[in-house]
Each structure stands twice: as structure tokens, then as C-alpha cells.
Design a protein around this motif. Structure first.
Motif, PDB file in Angstrom:
ATOM      1  N   ILE A  65      52.783  16.190  -0.434  1.00 58.71           N
ATOM      2  CA  ILE A  65      51.760  15.910   0.569  1.00 58.71           C
ATOM      3  C   ILE A  65      51.775  17.080   1.519  1.00 58.71           C
ATOM      4  CG2 ILE A  65      53.530  14.543   1.754  1.00 58.71           C
ATOM      5  CD1 ILE A  65      49.730  13.645   1.654  1.00 58.71           C
ATOM      6  N   GLY A  66      50.604  17.138   2.393  1.00 61.31           N
ATOM      7  CA  GLY A  66      50.797  18.255   3.497  1.00 61.31           C
ATOM      8  C   GLY A  66      49.560  17.668   4.428  1.00 61.31           C
ATOM      9  N   ALA A  67      49.781  17.944   5.723  1.00 62.25           N
ATOM     10  CA  ALA A  67      48.847  17.745   6.814  1.00 62.25           C
ATOM     11  C   ALA A  67      48.674  18.680   7.966  1.00 62.25           C
ATOM     12  CB  ALA A  67      49.211  16.221   7.350  1.00 62.25           C
ATOM     13  N   TYR A  68      47.735  18.576   8.541  1.00 61.14           N
ATOM     14  CA  TYR A  68      47.689  19.696   9.697  1.00 61.14           C
ATOM     15  C   TYR A  68      46.851  18.692  10.766  1.00 61.14           C
ATOM     16  CZ  TYR A  68      45.720  22.888  13.070  1.00 61.14           C
ATOM     17  OH  TYR A  68      45.549  23.737  14.173  1.00 61.14           O
ATOM     18  N   ILE A  69      47.569  18.770  12.006  1.00 57.55           N
ATOM     19  CA  ILE A  69      47.033  17.929  13.349  1.00 57.55           C
ATOM     20  C   ILE A  69      46.799  19.202  14.258  1.00 57.55           C
ATOM     21  CG2 ILE A  69      47.794  16.176  14.784  1.00 57.55           C
ATOM     22  CD1 ILE A  69      49.998  15.982  12.264  1.00 57.55           C
ATOM     23  N   PRO A  70      45.513  18.952  14.545  1.00 55.48           N
ATOM     24  CA  PRO A  70      45.081  19.904  15.827  1.00 55.48           C
ATOM     25  C   PRO A  70      46.020  19.890  16.852  1.00 55.48           C
ATOM     26  CG  PRO A  70      43.160  18.801  15.023  1.00 55.48           C
ATOM     27  CD  PRO A  70      44.520  18.091  14.339  1.00 55.48           C
ATOM     28  N   GLU A  71      46.041  21.062  17.850  1.00 51.22           N
ATOM     29  CA  GLU A  71      47.227  20.830  18.942  1.00 51.22           C
ATOM     30  C   GLU A  71      46.522  20.101  20.139  1.00 51.22           C
ATOM     31  OE1 GLU A  71      48.387  24.774  19.470  1.00 51.22           O
ATOM     32  OE2 GLU A  71      48.663  24.231  21.798  1.00 51.22           O
ATOM     33  N   LYS A  72      45.325  20.117  20.358  1.00 51.64           N
ATOM     34  CA  LYS A  72      44.581  19.619  21.638  1.00 51.64           C
ATOM     35  C   LYS A  72      44.447  17.996  21.383  1.00 51.64           C
ATOM     36  CE  LYS A  72      40.550  19.271  24.415  1.00 51.64           C
ATOM     37  NZ  LYS A  72      39.107  19.350  24.368  1.00 51.64           N
ATOM     38  N   ILE A  73      45.110  17.386  22.514  1.00 48.42           N
ATOM     39  CA  ILE A  73      45.310  15.794  22.636  1.00 48.42           C
ATOM     40  C   ILE A  73      43.992  15.308  23.608  1.00 48.42           C
ATOM     41  CG2 ILE A  73      46.419  13.901  23.236  1.00 48.42           C
ATOM     42  CD1 ILE A  73      48.909  15.411  22.422  1.00 48.42           C
ATOM     43  N   LEU A  74      43.248  14.368  23.070  1.00 48.36           N
ATOM     44  CA  LEU A  74      42.374  13.893  23.842  1.00 48.36           C
ATOM     45  C   LEU A  74      42.844  12.196  24.269  1.00 48.36           C
ATOM     46  CD1 LEU A  74      39.556  13.727  25.219  1.00 48.36           C
ATOM     47  CD2 LEU A  74      38.696  12.661  23.220  1.00 48.36           C
ATOM     48  N   SER A  75      43.502  12.132  25.370  1.00 44.96           N
ATOM     49  CA  SER A  75      44.039  10.658  25.588  1.00 44.96           C
ATOM     50  C   SER A  75      43.013   9.758  26.381  1.00 44.96           C
ATOM     51  CB  SER A  75      45.134  10.825  26.758  1.00 44.96           C
ATOM     52  OG  SER A  75      44.754  11.248  27.854  1.00 44.96           O
ATOM     53  N   ASN A  76      43.570   8.451  26.201  1.00 42.87           N
ATOM     54  CA  ASN A  76      42.805   7.435  26.668  1.00 42.87           C
ATOM     55  C   ASN A  76      42.408   7.578  28.318  1.00 42.87           C
ATOM     56  OD1 ASN A  76      42.915   6.382  24.479  1.00 42.87           O
ATOM     57  ND2 ASN A  76      44.182   4.430  24.911  1.00 42.87           N
ATOM     58  N   LYS A  77      43.223   8.179  28.848  1.00 46.00           N
ATOM     59  CA  LYS A  77      43.133   8.586  30.534  1.00 46.00           C
ATOM     60  C   LYS A  77      42.023   9.465  30.395  1.00 46.00           C
ATOM     61  CE  LYS A  77      45.990   6.088  32.671  1.00 46.00           C
ATOM     62  NZ  LYS A  77      45.367   4.996  33.555  1.00 46.00           N
TER      63      LYS A  77
END
Ligand code: UT7
Length: 340
Positions: free
Chosen positions: A14-26
Motif C-alpha cells: 500500500i502507498g498514499a500521497y497526502i497534499p501539503e496544504k491544509i484547509l481547516s474548518n476555521k
């Protein structure tokens, strides 16, 4: 007379990639009429990751796939089929994202194609890989679930923009003669009479690109959220109950129940209906949101990287999405465990 030896499909890595930028609820509070409290209470989502403007579904899929290949121990030259599940392809018509990913990885002269089954895409791919392998047509199949869902989300629509995120997950499915390593069971289905529950009206031959499409925002995802929610709980529960009964497996015997990550309340309702303990249920929706076809492989990657998923352990996958489509799978993890 010589007997043909049976071949089974096994989940090797298994492998995954998660993009860096976070969009928070705030962050979303500043964009639409919503609150962190509402989102958390109604969905369990705290934040989601969003791809960069110049980062595409194929880029994320390629990074996840490269990790899956490295962790499988097989050479990329041994891969003989590349499949990608996505509803946010680099191009809506052609070429397929699987072709683009193959090129980026350097896999040449190998069959490659996309499938469209929305959030059920990854488990649908498992069924395709299984069929190709067990019929003897292919030996090592690279499967990828990748989505840049932010590209079809209307960030002025509070009923959808709080839910979705971007990301990718990939796996290597290989032929084995060892039945113990093979998939135990898999069930995938669909009901097109609910097509309007989750739909992106354009672009397509019904709504080709036009000024009207732009003016009416037909290029964005539309969802009948509440109706989808109720049907999701019902279908996901029924589907896993059936696969467990059919295979005489008790829910207690499942170390890793990995449902589609759409909404924590859906996951909790299904888990409760199955009498699952919290430690059996994999939950990543809080940090990734709903990443559609990438949601299940990203969740599997999470428990593998944290050392929770070990060789030989059973995974129960359960998913539901646009189409409507749904699927469940019961299979062991037949790859190497990570040293922790
Ligand atoms: O992955 C594919 C499958 N997709 C799913 O499974 C998604 C399933 N659906 C859901 O997760 C939920 O239905 C949502 C999270 C989308 C919505 O939650 P809900 O509890 O079903 O809310 P609702 O649509 O019934 O709306 C309840 C209220 C409404 O206000 P009124 O009419 O009661 O005054 C909405 O306008 O909540 C309002 N609302 C919001 N309020 C604050 C809807 N979205 C928001 C929001 N912030 N973001």
C-alpha cells in the motif's frame, strides 16, 4: 492429464500521497456560513488536504503508486496492468489518468485504463484486478484511487465544500498460488436509479462546456446529502453483514474494519450495527475529509504506516458512492509489515 493450478489475487502493498496544504474548518468559516462546531458535530471532519494549483490527480496518483511499488518489492517492469479509479481525472475525456500515471512512473507498453465508480472506485478496482489475475491474464496489477476533488467543489456551497479533500492511495495486487494469501470474498454493485443523489452535471455530452454551464455552476458536484446519508448507512450495513454471514466470519474476528470515510456519523452507525469495538474501526475522516476513491487506500496506508496492519491480518472494506455504487471486500493483508 495435468491439472491447472488455481491462482489467487493477493494484496501485496500500500502507498498514499497526502497534499501539503491544509484547509481547516476555521478556514471554511471565513469562506461560507458555517462553523467549526457544526462541521465537527455533523461530520467528524476537522480538516482536509487540498492539492496545489499545479498538482494534478495524476501527480498524486504517481506518488502513491511509486510508494506502493517500492513497498511491494517487485520491479515496475513486472507490472502488467495499471488501473486508476477517479471522478476527477486530469482530462475528462482522454487520455485516461492511468495512461498519464504509467508514463510518469516509466511503465511502458502495458494495458492501462480508468474506471468511474466515485467513492467505491478503489474496491471496484480490487474486483477488476482479481478478475484479471484469477483468469490468468495478468500477474501484477497496480491499482490507484486518486482525486483532486477540490477541482469540482463549489467553495460557496456550504453543504458540499466542508466534506471533500484531495489525495491518492495505491496498491499492488499480485498473483499467488497460496490460497491463504488470496482475497476471501468481494461484492460490488450499483443502482443507477439513484444517479441524481450525487452528480456533477458538466462537462459531458448532456452539458458540454458552455457559458450556461459556467453561469449555473454545473461543473460542480451536487449532492442530496441527507438522502445519501440515510441510504449509505442502510447499504453499508447490509453489505458487510451479508459478506460476513456468507463467509461464516463474526464481526469480532475482524481486526481492521475500513469503511469509506464520508462522515463519522455514518461510520459510527455502521460500526454500532455490527457491534464493532472502536479499536476495530479505522477512522481518518477527521484529518482527510472525504477523498472519494482515495479514501479507503489512504486509510489502509495510515494503519500500515503506523504499524497497526500486519501481514496476514484480515481487512474488511466497505464503501458507498455516486452512481450509486457500493462494494465490500474481505481480504488479508499479504504484504510485509512495517518495523515499528
Ligand atoms: O461519499 C459519498 C457519499 N456521501 C455521503 O455519504 C455524504 C452523506 N451526507 C452527509 O454527510 C450529511 O448529509 C451532510 C454532512 C452533508 C449534511 O448533514 P445533515 O445532518 O444531513 O444536514 P442537513 O442537510 O439535513 O441540514 C441540516 C441543517 C440545514 O438547515 P435547516 O434547513 O435545518 O435550517 C442546513 O441548511 O444544516 C444546515 N447546513 C449547515 N449549517 C452549517 C448544511 N450545511 C451546513 C454547514 N454549516 N456546512
Amino acid at each position: 492429464m495435468s491439472q491447472i493450478k488455481p491462482v489467487y489475487a493477493s494484496f501485496k502493498s500500500i502507498g498514499a500521497y497526502i497534499p501539503e496544504k491544509i484547509l481547516s474548518n476555521k478556514d471554511l468559516e471565513k469562506m461560507v456560513d458555517t462553523t467549526d462546531e457544526w462541521i465537527l458535530k455533523r461530520t467528524g471532519i476537522k480538516e482536509r488536504h487540498i492539492a496545489a494549483d499545479d498538482e494534478y490527480t495524476s501527480d498524486m496518483g504517481t506518488k502513491a503508486a511509486e510508494l506502493a511499488i517500492e513497498r511491494s518489492g517487485i520491479a515496475k517492469e513486472e507490472i502488467d496492468l495499471v488501473l486508476c479509479a477517479t471522478v476527477t481525472p486530469d482530462y475528462f475525456n482522454m487520455p485516461s489518468t492511468a495512461c498519464i500515471i504509467s508514463d510518469k512512473i516509466g511503465i511502458r507498453d502495458v494495458q492501462a485504463f480508468d474506471i468511474s465508480a466515485a467513492c467505491s472506485g478503489f474496491v471496484y478496482l480490487l474486483s477488476v484486478a482479481k478478475a484479471f489475475i484469477e483468469s490468468g491474464m495478468k500477474k501484477n496489477v497496480l491499482i490507484i484511487g486518486a482525486e483532486k476533488f477540490s477541482s469540482i467543489v463549489d467553495y460557496t456551497d456550504r453543504s458540499t465544500c466542508i466534506l471533500f479533500g484531495d489525495g491518492a492511495g495505491a496498491a499492488i495486487i499480485s498473483a499467488t498460488s497460496n490460497k491463504e494469501e488470496g482475497f476471501i470474498d468481494l461484492h460490488a454493485s450499483a443502482d443507477g436509479s439513484y444517479a441524481d443523489f450525487l452528480v456533477t452535471p458538466a462537462p459531458g455530452c448532456i452539458n458540454p462546456v458552455s457559458q450556461r454551464v459556467i453561469d449555473e455552476g454545473l461543473n460542480f458536484v451536487q449532492m442530496k446529502g441527507n438522502e445519501t446519508f440515510k441510504l449509505a448507512v442502510k447499504t453499508l450495513t447490509k453489505d458487510v453483514k451479508e459478506i460476513l454471514i456468507k463467509n461464516s466470519i463474526k464481526s469480532d474476528d475482524i481486526p481492521h474494519f475500513i469503511p469509506h470515510q464520508a462522515n463519522y456519523r455514518i461510520i459510527k452507525a455502521v460500526g454500532d450495527a455490527l457491534n464493532m469495538r472502536e479499536d476495530q474501526i479505522v477512522v481518518t475522516v477527521g484529518k482527510y475529509g472525504n477523498t472519494s476513491a482515495a479514501s479507503i487506500p489512504m486509510a489502509i496506508n495510515d494503519i500500515w504506516e503506523s504499524g497497526r496492519l500486519k501481514n496476514g491480518e484480515l481487512m474488511l472494506l466497505d464503501t458507498f458512492g455516486g452512481g450509486l455504487t457500493w462494494a465490500s471486500a474481505l481480504l488479508p493483508f499479504s504484504g510485509k509489515s512495517i518495523e515499528t
